[in-house]
Scaffold this motif. Structure first.
Motif, PDB file in Angstrom:
ATOM      1  N   LEU A   1      -4.186   6.364   3.963  1.00 58.43           N
ATOM      2  CA  LEU A   1      -4.829   5.391   3.082  1.00 58.43           C
ATOM      3  C   LEU A   1      -4.770   3.960   3.637  1.00 58.43           C
ATOM      4  N   TYR A   2      -3.629   3.598   4.234  1.00 59.46           N
ATOM      5  CA  TYR A   2      -3.498   2.226   4.744  1.00 59.46           C
ATOM      6  C   TYR A   2      -4.568   1.947   5.806  1.00 59.46           C
TER       7      TYR A   2
ATOM      8  N   ARG B   1       3.227  13.788  -9.955  1.00 52.99           N
ATOM      9  CA  ARG B   1       2.266  12.747  -9.561  1.00 52.99           C
ATOM     10  C   ARG B   1       1.448  13.215  -8.341  1.00 52.99           C
ATOM     11  N   ALA B   2       0.129  13.010  -8.409  1.00 53.33           N
ATOM     12  CA  ALA B   2      -0.731  13.392  -7.278  1.00 53.33           C
ATOM     13  C   ALA B   2      -0.503  12.407  -6.132  1.00 53.33           C
ATOM     14  N   ALA B   3      -0.510  12.916  -4.902  1.00 54.31           N
ATOM     15  CA  ALA B   3      -0.255  12.047  -3.745  1.00 54.31           C
ATOM     16  C   ALA B   3      -1.567  11.622  -3.090  1.00 54.31           C
ATOM     17  N   ALA B   4      -1.636  10.350  -2.735  1.00 54.27           N
ATOM     18  CA  ALA B   4      -2.827   9.831  -2.043  1.00 54.27           C
ATOM     19  C   ALA B   4      -2.791  10.258  -0.577  1.00 54.27           C
TER      20      ALA B   4
ATOM     21  N   VAL C   1       0.840  -1.212   0.000  1.00 55.94           N
ATOM     22  CA  VAL C   1       0.000   0.000   0.000  1.00 55.94           C
ATOM     23  C   VAL C   1       0.870   1.256   0.000  1.00 55.94           C
ATOM     24  N   GLU C   2       1.833   1.284   0.906  1.00 57.53           N
ATOM     25  CA  GLU C   2       2.657   2.495   1.016  1.00 57.53           C
ATOM     26  C   GLU C   2       3.490   2.729  -0.245  1.00 57.53           C
TER      27      GLU C   2
ATOM     28  N   TYR D   1      -3.423   6.014  -7.068  1.00 57.69           N
ATOM     29  CA  TYR D   1      -4.294   7.186  -6.920  1.00 57.69           C
ATOM     30  C   TYR D   1      -4.158   8.114  -8.126  1.00 57.69           C
TER      31      TYR D   1
ATOM     32  N   LYS E   1       0.487   3.392  -3.351  1.00 61.89           N
ATOM     33  CA  LYS E   1      -0.733   4.207  -3.248  1.00 61.89           C
ATOM     34  C   LYS E   1      -0.733   5.430  -4.169  1.00 61.89           C
ATOM     35  N   ASP E   2       0.417   6.116  -4.285  1.00 59.79           N
ATOM     36  CA  ASP E   2       0.440   7.332  -5.103  1.00 59.79           C
ATOM     37  C   ASP E   2       0.261   7.014  -6.589  1.00 59.79           C
ATOM     38  N   ARG E   3       0.890   5.926  -7.030  1.00 56.84           N
ATOM     39  CA  ARG E   3       0.776   5.551  -8.448  1.00 56.84           C
ATOM     40  C   ARG E   3      -0.670   5.174  -8.791  1.00 56.84           C
TER      41      ARG E   3
ATOM     42  N   VAL F   1      -7.895   1.497   4.162  1.00 60.44           N
ATOM     43  CA  VAL F   1      -7.986   0.188   3.495  1.00 60.44           C
ATOM     44  C   VAL F   1      -8.270  -0.902   4.528  1.00 60.44           C
TER      45      VAL F   1
END
Lengths: 193, 110
Positions: free
Chosen positions: B30-31, B23-26, A22-23, A30, A26-28, B34
Motif C-alpha cells: 500500500l505504501y 480486522r481485514a488486512a490491507a 501508512v504502515e 482499509y 493502513k489496516d484500520r 500511495v
C-alpha cells in the motif's frame, strides 16, 4: 515516536513519518472502508486516497481531535462520497436501461463476505451485510464502525460529531431495522433453506 | 410456531455473525501505491484543480461571474431604453409631435 511528534514530522513532510503513518494505520483504514462500502478493490482505492488527502491537509490539522479520529473521519467521508457516486451511477444506468440503452450493470456485490468473518458464520454474515446495505446512511456508518471496526460509542461520536447518546440511539435503531429486515428475509426464504 | 422460533434463531445468528470478526488486512504494498498516487497528484492539472477548488478562490470566481452578469444585464437594459427613446424621437420628428413653442401654445386670435 508519540502522536504530537509524528504530526510535527508529518507537517515537515518527512518521508519516514509518512511511512510510519501508512504502515501503522493502513489496516484500520482499509477495514473501515471495506465495512462501509463492501467492495475490496474500491476499499483499497479509498485507503490510498485517505493517505493522499491526509498528507495534503496535514498542515491544517489541529490537534483538537486525535490523529485516529481525523483519519477515521476522512475515511468515512470518502466512503460515503463513493457510495453516493455509485448510487447516482446506478440511477443513471437505470434511466439508460429504461430508454433501451445498455445501462444498469453496476455491480452491487450482493454476496459480500468480509475476510475476517469466522468460517462457520460466513453465510449468516453475508445475509447481514446485505441487510446493512439497506440501512439509512447514518445508521449504516455507526453500525459498521461499531461492529466491523469495533470502535466504542465515544469514538464514533467524535468521528460523526455526535453525542454518545445520539450514537447509542443510532445503533439501537440500526439493530431494530436489521432485525426487521432479517426476519422478513428468513420468512420469504424459509422453504429454500 | 416451530417455524417462527426457527426464523427468530436464524435472525439472532445473523445479527451475531460479526462477533469475533478479525480486522481485514490491507495490501502489503500500500505504501508504494500511495507514493505512486502522490506523484500523479502533483501533476499540473491536479495542481490547477486543487487551486480552483479552494473555497476562497471558488467564491471569488463566483462573485466575479455574478458581477459580470449583473453589469452585462444592466448595460443591455440601458441600451434598450436609449434605443426606445431614439425611436420615439424619430417618430415625433416624422409626425411633427415636437413640443410647441410658447407663442404657438397661445396663438393671438384675430
Amino acid at each position: 515516536m508519540n502522536e504530537t511528534e509524528l504530526i510535527v514530522r508529518l507537517q515537515q513532510k518527512e518521508e519516514a513519518a509518512f511511512r510510519q503513518l501508512v504502515e501503522g494505520w493502513k489496516d484500520r483504514i482499509y477495514n473501515t472502508a471495506l465495512g462501509l462500502i463492501q467492495q475490496a478493490e474500491d476499499a483499497e482505492d479509498i485507503t490510498q486516497d485517505v493517505f493522499v488527502t491526509a498528507l495534503g491537509s496535514i498542515g491544517e490539522f489541529r490537534a483538537e481531535s486525535g490523529i485516529s479520529t481525523w483519519l477515521y473521519r476522512i475515511t468515512v467521508n470518502k466512503s460515503i462520497d463513493h457510495l453516493r457516486k455509485k448510487k447516482r451511477k446506478k440511477l443513471f444506468g437505470l434511466v439508460l436501461l429504461i430508454r433501451g440503452k445498455n445501462g444498469g450493470q453496476e455491480n452491487d456485490n450482493p454476496d459480500f463476505i468480509h475476510p475476517g468473518v469466522q468460517l462457520e458464520k460466513k453465510q449468516e454474515a453475508a445475509i447481514l451485510f446485505s441487510a446493512i446495505r439497506k440501512l439509512p446512511e447514518q445508521q449504516r456508518i455507526a453500525y459498521s464502525l461499531h461492529k466491523v471496526e469495533g470502535l466504542p460509542m465515544a469514538e464514533i461520536g467524535k468521528i460523526l460529531n455526535l453525542s454518545e447518546g445520539a450514537v447509542e440511539s443510532l445503533l439501537q435503531r440500526a439493530k431494530q431495522n436489521l432485525r426487521k429486515s432479517l426476519l422478513s428475509y428468513y420468512q420469504n426464504n424459509r422453504h429454500e433453506r | 410456531m416451530k417455524d417462527k422460533g426457527d426464523i427468530e434463531s436464524k435472525t439472532d445468528a445473523a445479527l451475531n455473525s460479526l462477533d469475533g470478526l478479525q480486522r481485514a488486512a490491507a495490501s502489503p504494498f500500500l505504501y508504494t501505491k500511495v507514493q505512486v498516487k502522490l506523484k500523479e497528484d502533483r501533476s499540473a492539472w491536479s495542481a490547477l484543480g486543487r487551486f480552483i477548488s479552494q473555497p476562497k478562490v471558488a467564491i471569488s470566481v463566483c462573485l466575479i461571474l455574478l458581477l459580470l452578469n449583473t453589469w452585462i444585464l444592466l448595460s443591455v437594459i440601458s441600451s434598450r431604453v436609449d434605443e426606445r427613446a431614439e425611436q420615439l424621437n424619430d417618430l415625433a420628428l416624422e409626425y411633427h409631435f415636437e413640443t410647441p413653442a410658447l407663442p404657438e401654445q397661445n396663438p393671438i386670435q384675430p
